[in-house]
Design an enzyme around this catalytic site. Structure first.
Site, short mmCIF file in Angstrom:
data_model
loop_
_atom_site.label_atom_id
_atom_site.label_comp_id
_atom_site.label_asym_id
_atom_site.label_seq_id
_atom_site.Cartn_x
_atom_site.Cartn_y
_atom_site.Cartn_z
N ILE A 88 0.91 -1.27 0.08
CA ILE A 88 -0.02 0.07 -0.25
C ILE A 88 0.94 1.25 -0.25
CG2 ILE A 88 -1.81 1.45 1.47
CD1 ILE A 88 -2.77 -1.28 -0.02
N THR A 103 3.19 -7.94 5.85
CA THR A 103 2.00 -8.59 5.26
C THR A 103 2.37 -8.89 3.84
OG1 THR A 103 0.82 -8.07 7.23
CG2 THR A 103 -0.28 -8.99 5.29
N HIS A 146 -7.55 -10.73 -6.85
CA HIS A 146 -8.91 -11.21 -6.68
C HIS A 146 -9.48 -10.95 -7.81
CE1 HIS A 146 -8.33 -13.46 -3.10
NE2 HIS A 146 -7.88 -12.40 -2.50
N CYS A 200 18.38 -24.98 -7.54
CA CYS A 200 16.93 -25.34 -7.63
C CYS A 200 16.18 -24.43 -8.57
CB CYS A 200 16.30 -25.43 -6.14
SG CYS A 200 17.23 -26.29 -4.88
C1 LIG Z 1 -2.44 -14.93 4.62
C2 LIG Z 1 -2.87 -13.71 3.89
C3 LIG Z 1 -3.20 -13.83 2.72
C4 LIG Z 1 -3.59 -12.79 1.73
N1 LIG Z 1 -3.94 -13.23 0.66
C5 LIG Z 1 -4.16 -12.10 -0.21
C6 LIG Z 1 -4.34 -12.26 -1.61
O1 LIG Z 1 -4.23 -13.25 -2.17
N2 LIG Z 1 -4.90 -11.22 -2.21
C7 LIG Z 1 -5.01 -9.74 -2.06
O2 LIG Z 1 -5.67 -9.06 -2.50
N3 LIG Z 1 -4.78 -9.67 -0.33
C8 LIG Z 1 -4.34 -10.59 0.42
N4 LIG Z 1 -3.98 -10.64 1.62
C9 LIG Z 1 -4.05 -9.08 2.23
C10 LIG Z 1 -2.87 -8.27 1.68
O3 LIG Z 1 -1.57 -9.13 1.77
C11 LIG Z 1 -2.68 -6.86 2.52
O4 LIG Z 1 -4.10 -6.37 2.44
C12 LIG Z 1 -1.68 -6.11 2.13
O5 LIG Z 1 -0.34 -6.83 2.15
C13 LIG Z 1 -1.47 -5.37 3.10
O6 LIG Z 1 -0.40 -4.23 2.70
P1 LIG Z 1 -0.21 -2.96 3.67
O7 LIG Z 1 1.08 -2.18 3.04
O8 LIG Z 1 -1.22 -2.17 4.21
O9 LIG Z 1 0.68 -3.86 4.84
P2 LIG Z 1 2.20 -4.18 5.25
O10 LIG Z 1 2.65 -4.73 4.04
O11 LIG Z 1 2.20 -5.01 6.46
O12 LIG Z 1 3.00 -3.12 5.27
C14 LIG Z 1 2.91 -2.08 6.56
C15 LIG Z 1 4.28 -1.51 6.65
O13 LIG Z 1 4.22 -0.72 7.72
C16 LIG Z 1 5.61 -0.71 8.54
N5 LIG Z 1 5.25 -0.16 9.75
C17 LIG Z 1 4.25 -0.52 10.57
N6 LIG Z 1 4.48 0.37 11.71
C18 LIG Z 1 5.57 1.42 11.40
C19 LIG Z 1 6.22 2.21 12.02
N7 LIG Z 1 5.89 2.53 13.35
N8 LIG Z 1 7.13 2.84 11.22
C20 LIG Z 1 7.60 2.67 10.08
N9 LIG Z 1 6.99 1.61 9.76
C21 LIG Z 1 5.93 0.78 10.28
C22 LIG Z 1 5.70 -2.32 8.56
O14 LIG Z 1 7.01 -2.73 8.87
C23 LIG Z 1 5.03 -2.93 7.09
O15 LIG Z 1 6.33 -2.99 6.21
C24 LIG Z 1 -3.65 -11.58 2.43
C25 LIG Z 1 -3.35 -11.21 3.76
C26 LIG Z 1 -2.67 -12.48 4.54
C27 LIG Z 1 -2.15 -12.13 5.83
#
Ligand SMILES: Cc1cc2nc3c(=O)[nH]c(=O)nc-3n(C[C@H](O)[C@H](O)[C@H](O)COP(=O)(O)OP(=O)(O)OC[C@H]3O[C@@H](n4cnc5c(N)ncnc54)[C@H](O)[C@@H]3O)c2cc1C
Length: 478
Positions: free
Chosen positions: A13, A41, A50, A402
């Site tokens: 995101i 995540t 999806h 691999c």
């Molecule tokens: C098992 C599983 C399967 C999924 N499968 C799918 C799928 O197939 N398709 C789909 O569309 N979605 C899927 N999702 C959902 C998807 O993975 C998430 O919606 C998406 O990765 C969220 O991204 P993000 O950037 O919000 O979160 P994150 O990737 O967690 O990024 C947030 C970042 O913020 C950083 N952060 C946190 N606090 C701080 C701080 N205080 N200071 C600096 N940095 C900080 C963290 O280190 C992290 O890197 C799945 C989720 C899971 C758990």
């Protein structure tokens, strides 16, 4: 350091938002607490784009899932990460379940999702002969795809950086304070000042919102365990296979990943522990029992690796995206599944919110959308491999047996930002194969040390204290 926008969090995101904002004449910085982007995540998920019909139309998730889905082809064309629309099947075992398929079909069509159709048993047997013969119908959605989610993060941020966005990793945000001109961000690096703060902190988004004085929601992490199977099963199932969804999960799936490995999972269990990414025996039993009902030929004996990720679920189960009572502080929170799918649409939405909140969004005329293409040596025809190895002998030296990854690709990954073993692994696949790094880890460490000019004892698996080897103390026995 003064910026227009600070993005907190470098998951898919934050990275998508950074690249979207790079289109405008803005000063943007992204702060990430891990040593590389995409290590939260966003690298621990099912990697599915999806199809668009899963979430209800009256939710933000539902709208952004379909809007996001349609943006992945052009994003992939510009950035070159692994992505393919392989389609999905949601299966029904009983007449009642078949009725649910009909409802999904109707609501999907109402949303505009193209190509949805119900397949009867004869077609199913022809297209997917290894599915259970107890399945009486399936909903086919050709718009579903698979993506290498970590590659998406790395290339999004590479593109953002190339277009002027600053990125600070190993920067944990700890304090946010608001003054007359905007925000001051303090943490494990130099203070950052900016007019706007975008909270994309994943499972910690509620904590970051609380730092800004708007802790109005709580994230309750939901763990998902996933199991990767040996490449021997490549092609066993050609499409993503879904059972019927439940209220909180899309169910346990069979996923032919972009690189050809089958993956099964995820589970969906609430956890209070935001650091719990362990896999468990009950989780494995749950996954394989559920999957065997749909694809009887799948066995836990084929498992070569396993991992877990945490969904950032918020109360109400919808995404929380928008400005807050704290002026200039924008939440992009509660981004559970389908957050990966929706990421490009979320990024555009954030740009619109910033414009609505008074940011002067002037498009840059020198924005470069593409990044230099990556060589995937293993996928090239033999004559092309021979030509490349003739031009640069490093293509002829195989680091990972691999996955057939060459020294040249590994070195390129390091120069594109990998500075840990996982950074190489998720950029090149070195270490992802059957031996799980038994052969290539040492070679990757040597290359990291050589290219970065650091002692080998400094190389970590994934940053922090995850060192792989240590120097023997004076007098210490081997
Ligand atoms: C098992 C599983 C399967 C999924 N499968 C799918 C799928 O197939 N398709 C789909 O569309 N979605 C899927 N999702 C959902 C998807 O993975 C998430 O919606 C998406 O990765 C969220 O991204 P993000 O950037 O919000 O979160 P994150 O990737 O967690 O990024 C947030 C970042 O913020 C950083 N952060 C946190 N606090 C701080 C701080 N205080 N200071 C600096 N940095 C900080 C963290 O280190 C992290 O890197 C799945 C989720 C899971 C758990």
């Amino acid at each position: 350091m003064n910026y227009d926008v600070t993005i907190i969090g470098g998951g898919v995101i934050g990275c998508a938002i950074a690249r979207e904002l790079a289109r405008y004449r803005l000063g943007v910085i992204l702060l990430e607490k891990e040593c590389e982007v995409g290590f939260g995540t966003s690298k621990s998920n099912s990697g599915i784009i999806h199809a668009g019909h899963h979430s209800a139309t009256d939710t933000l998730k539902g709208r952004l899932e379909w809007a996001g889905n349609q943006k992945w082809d052009s994003l992939c064309a510009a950035l070159g990460f692994g992505f393919e629309r392989i389609g999905e099947l949601t299966v029904a075992f009983t007449p009642e379940e078949r009725a649910t398929l009909e409802r999904l079909l109707t609501s999907g069509r109402a949303k505009g999702v193209s190509g949805l159709e119900i397949w009867e048993p004869a077609r199913l047997r022809r297209e997917e002969p290894n599915l259970s013969h107890d399945i009486i119908a399936a909903l086919h959605a050709p718009t579903a795809g698979v993506v290498n989610p970590y590659e998406a993060c790395f290339t999004l941020i590479e593109s953002a950086r190339a277009n002027g966005v600053h990125v600070a990793v190993d920067y944990r945000v700890e304090v946010l304070s608001r003054g007359e001109d905007g925000w001051t961000v303090k943490g494990t690096g130099p203070d950052v000042a900016s007019r706007f703060v975008v909270n994309a902190a994943g499972i910690f988004a509620d904590k970051v919102a609380a730092m800004a004085g708007v802790g109005t929601f709580r994230i309750h992490p939901r763990k998902g365990e996933e199991y990767l199977l040996d490449k021997r099963l490549r092609g066993f199932v050609k499409r993503i296979i879904f059972p019927l969804p439940t209220a909180t999960s899309k169910g346990i799936l069979v996923i032919p990943t972009f690189d050809g490995t089958l993956m099964v999972g995820p589970t969906a269990h609430e956890t209070e522990d935001r650091s719990d990414i362990t896999t468990t025996l009950p989780g494995s039993d749950e996954v394989f029992e559920s999957v065997r009902r749909v694809v009887p030929g799948i066995s836990e004996r084929d498992c070569i690796a396993e991992f877990a990720g945490l969904r950032a679920a918020a109360e109400g189960e919808d995404f929380i995206i928008g400005p807050t009572a704290a002026k200039g502080f924008i939440n992009v929170a509660g981004i559970q599944s389908p957050g990966l799918t929706a990421a490009p649409a979320i990024a555009e939405m954030v740009a619109e919110i910033l414009a609505d909140e008074g940011m002067d969004m002037v498009a840059r005329d020198d924005f470069v959308p593409a990044v230099p293409p990556h060589v995937r040596f293993a996928t090239l025809p033999l004559d092309e491999q021979v030509r490349l190895a003739g031009d640069d002998p490093r293509y002829g030296r195989i680091v990972c047996r691999c996955e057939h990854i060459s020294e040249r690709e590994t070195v390129d990954a390091i120069h594109r930002g990998a500075h840990t073993l996982d950074g190489i692994k998720f950029r090149t696949r070195a270490g992802m194969g059957r031996c799980q790094g038994g052969f290539c880890s040492w070679r990757c460490m040597e290359l990291l040390a050589r290219e970065r000019g650091v002692p080998i004892t400094e190389i970590t698996k994934r940053g922090g204290g995850s060192w792989v080897i240590r120097r023997r103390e004076d007098g210490e026995k081997p």
